[in-house]
Design an enzyme around this catalytic site. Sequence first.
Site, PDB file in Angstrom:
ATOM      1  N   CYS A 165       0.854  -1.190   0.000  1.00  0.00           N
ATOM      2  CA  CYS A 165       0.000   0.000   0.000  1.00  0.00           C
ATOM      3  C   CYS A 165       0.890   1.241   0.000  1.00  0.00           C
ATOM      4  CB  CYS A 165      -0.890  -0.019   1.235  1.00  0.00           C
ATOM      5  SG  CYS A 165      -2.015   1.382   1.330  1.00  0.00           S
TER       6      CYS A 165
ATOM      7  N   HIS B 119      -9.143  -3.767  -2.138  1.00  0.00           N
ATOM      8  CA  HIS B 119      -8.162  -3.002  -1.362  1.00  0.00           C
ATOM      9  C   HIS B 119      -8.504  -1.502  -1.402  1.00  0.00           C
ATOM     10  CE1 HIS B 119      -3.781  -2.141  -0.180  1.00  0.00           C
ATOM     11  NE2 HIS B 119      -4.279  -0.958  -0.483  1.00  0.00           N
ATOM     12  N   GLU B 120      -8.783  -0.989  -2.603  1.00  0.00           N
ATOM     13  CA  GLU B 120      -9.081   0.446  -2.743  1.00  0.00           C
ATOM     14  C   GLU B 120     -10.415   0.788  -2.092  1.00  0.00           C
ATOM     15  OE1 GLU B 120      -6.681   2.292  -3.474  1.00  0.00           O
ATOM     16  OE2 GLU B 120      -5.533   0.529  -4.062  1.00  0.00           O
TER      17      GLU B 120
ATOM     18  N   HIS C 128     -10.190   1.462   1.561  1.00  0.00           N
ATOM     19  CA  HIS C 128      -9.683   2.791   1.948  1.00  0.00           C
ATOM     20  C   HIS C 128     -10.835   3.786   2.148  1.00  0.00           C
ATOM     21  CE1 HIS C 128      -5.359   2.438   1.922  1.00  0.00           C
ATOM     22  NE2 HIS C 128      -5.333   1.911   0.720  1.00  0.00           N
TER      23      HIS C 128
HETATM   24 NI    NI Z   1      -3.649   1.044  -0.153  1.00  0.00          NI
END
Ligand code: NI
Length: 182
Positions: free
Chosen positions: A102, A144-145, A148
């Site tokens: 990341c 993953h995004e 966030h």
């Molecule tokens: Ni990330």
Amino acid sequence: MDAQPQLLRVIRLGHPALREVAEPVPEAWFGSGRLHNLAEDLKHTMIKEEGVGLAAPQVAEGFRLFAYWVPGEDGPEVSPTVIVNPEIKPVGEEIEEGWEGCLSIPGLRGVVPRYRRIKLKGRDIEGDVVSLTANGFHARVVQHEFDHLDGIVFLDRMTSMESLAFEPEWERYILSETAEEA
Ligand code: NI
């Protein structure tokens, strides 16, 4: 006239903005210069920083959008794309473990379980609906995004910290091992 895209500062773990739940992009922003510029800056910064994804909260913009791309190594290539106000849904129950890093947690890699296949629905910067099914690495990047946007980082998704590795050690001891097995 379009401005040159700006290199944005990527915030790192410990910055409180990385742990906040982002707000939906307001309807009035679709088609605006503001959203266009933010999208271009996200893509530009993602590529310059050599990431495969970058979510707006990582540049301390608390809105629900992210940029990503997929190199066409083990599946179809996806060119740099920005998805706004996304929703994701697993397709099937299959979970796959894979390595992640990341830009907000520089220098570390760890094994993260993710759904193997997901459905992604969102909007592009003009407000048009985007809907697709993603598999494998593509699905991993999107999950993953998306995390966030809810203040979640990949470390939170690891089921064990045992795999956590610094990049040079990961390249030396883990990548070389998997390459030998392949
Ligand atoms: Ni990330």
